[in-house]
Motif scaffolding. Sequence first.
Motif, PDB file in Angstrom:
ATOM      1  N   MET A 105       7.959   3.019  -0.661  1.00 49.19           N
ATOM      2  CA  MET A 105       7.143   3.115  -1.869  1.00 49.19           C
ATOM      3  C   MET A 105       7.136   1.805  -2.648  1.00 49.19           C
ATOM      4  SD  MET A 105       7.941   7.031  -2.957  1.00 49.19           S
ATOM      5  CE  MET A 105       6.780   7.091  -4.305  1.00 49.19           C
ATOM      6  N   THR A 106       8.243   1.090  -2.620  1.00 52.74           N
ATOM      7  CA  THR A 106       8.292  -0.224  -3.262  1.00 52.74           C
ATOM      8  C   THR A 106       7.279  -1.160  -2.611  1.00 52.74           C
ATOM      9  OG1 THR A 106      10.606   0.063  -3.891  1.00 52.74           O
ATOM     10  CG2 THR A 106       9.786  -2.202  -3.783  1.00 52.74           C
ATOM     11  N   ASP A 107       7.210  -1.117  -1.283  1.00 53.44           N
ATOM     12  CA  ASP A 107       6.218  -1.921  -0.564  1.00 53.44           C
ATOM     13  C   ASP A 107       4.798  -1.510  -0.954  1.00 53.44           C
ATOM     14  OD1 ASP A 107       8.245  -3.290   0.735  1.00 53.44           O
ATOM     15  OD2 ASP A 107       8.070  -2.129   2.602  1.00 53.44           O
ATOM     16  N   TRP A 108       4.544  -0.202  -1.020  1.00 52.28           N
ATOM     17  CA  TRP A 108       3.208   0.289  -1.388  1.00 52.28           C
ATOM     18  C   TRP A 108       2.818  -0.181  -2.783  1.00 52.28           C
ATOM     19  CZ3 TRP A 108       3.800   6.109   0.289  1.00 52.28           C
ATOM     20  CH2 TRP A 108       3.770   6.198   1.675  1.00 52.28           C
ATOM     21  N   ILE A 109       3.774  -0.167  -3.704  1.00 56.31           N
ATOM     22  CA  ILE A 109       3.498  -0.632  -5.076  1.00 56.31           C
ATOM     23  C   ILE A 109       3.148  -2.121  -5.052  1.00 56.31           C
ATOM     24  CG2 ILE A 109       4.522  -1.061  -7.347  1.00 56.31           C
ATOM     25  CD1 ILE A 109       6.166   1.575  -6.832  1.00 56.31           C
ATOM     26  N   ALA A 110       3.947  -2.899  -4.336  1.00 54.08           N
ATOM     27  CA  ALA A 110       3.709  -4.343  -4.254  1.00 54.08           C
ATOM     28  C   ALA A 110       2.354  -4.660  -3.620  1.00 54.08           C
ATOM     29  CB  ALA A 110       4.835  -5.017  -3.465  1.00 54.08           C
ATOM     30  N   GLU A 111       1.934  -3.841  -2.648  1.00 53.14           N
ATOM     31  CA  GLU A 111       0.662  -4.055  -1.950  1.00 53.14           C
ATOM     32  C   GLU A 111      -0.528  -3.454  -2.693  1.00 53.14           C
ATOM     33  OE1 GLU A 111       1.568  -2.276   1.801  1.00 53.14           O
ATOM     34  OE2 GLU A 111       3.072  -3.798   2.290  1.00 53.14           O
ATOM     35  N   GLY A 112      -0.263  -2.708  -3.759  1.00 53.02           N
ATOM     36  CA  GLY A 112      -1.338  -2.074  -4.520  1.00 53.02           C
ATOM     37  C   GLY A 112      -1.816  -0.759  -3.938  1.00 53.02           C
ATOM     38  N   ASP A 113      -1.126  -0.256  -2.921  1.00 48.59           N
ATOM     39  CA  ASP A 113      -1.511   1.014  -2.320  1.00 48.59           C
ATOM     40  C   ASP A 113      -1.003   2.214  -3.112  1.00 48.59           C
ATOM     41  OD1 ASP A 113      -2.864  -0.185  -0.204  1.00 48.59           O
ATOM     42  OD2 ASP A 113      -1.025  -0.379   0.971  1.00 48.59           O
ATOM     43  N   LEU A 114      -0.029   1.995  -3.957  1.00 48.36           N
ATOM     44  CA  LEU A 114       0.503   3.034  -4.840  1.00 48.36           C
ATOM     45  C   LEU A 114       0.494   2.460  -6.252  1.00 48.36           C
ATOM     46  CD1 LEU A 114       1.832   5.811  -5.224  1.00 48.36           C
ATOM     47  CD2 LEU A 114       4.034   4.724  -4.805  1.00 48.36           C
TER      48      LEU A 114
END
Length: 148
Positions: A105-114
Amino acid sequence: DAARFDVVIDRHATPDLVAAVQSAAPDGVDILFDNVGNAMIDRMIPLLRNRGRIVVSGQVADYSTAPGARDGLHNTDRFITHRLRMEGLVVFDDIRAFPQAQATMTDWIAEGDLVLKEERFKGLEAMPEAFCELFGSTARFGRRIADL
């Protein structure tokens, strides 16, 4: 928009919730993820497709109601005719997977997916308001954080 849902139905603002769900999902619903309570589940059971699943994660509408006074389920024949399943969800069942989920989820936040939505409250004195509004009809979308 931020949540990227195809359809959003506000159960408080929709005069005929069943009709709204039927309009959004004319072929029926595969999964009902519920945290409202028995009255909501019972209304949605007839809308579930064959082999539909109900996941119960909470019962916010029933928390202040004595167990004997809570609504029951009446549309249980559909469990037989449509081979429905209902199961509770407790977040701690998957506690071992939490570190990996957190990293993903941290990755998704950084990528703008979350996209995070949060409301911040200042001070300990604001915590009762922040908590109580979780259960009110004016609850907001997102998590609540108290900065102490």
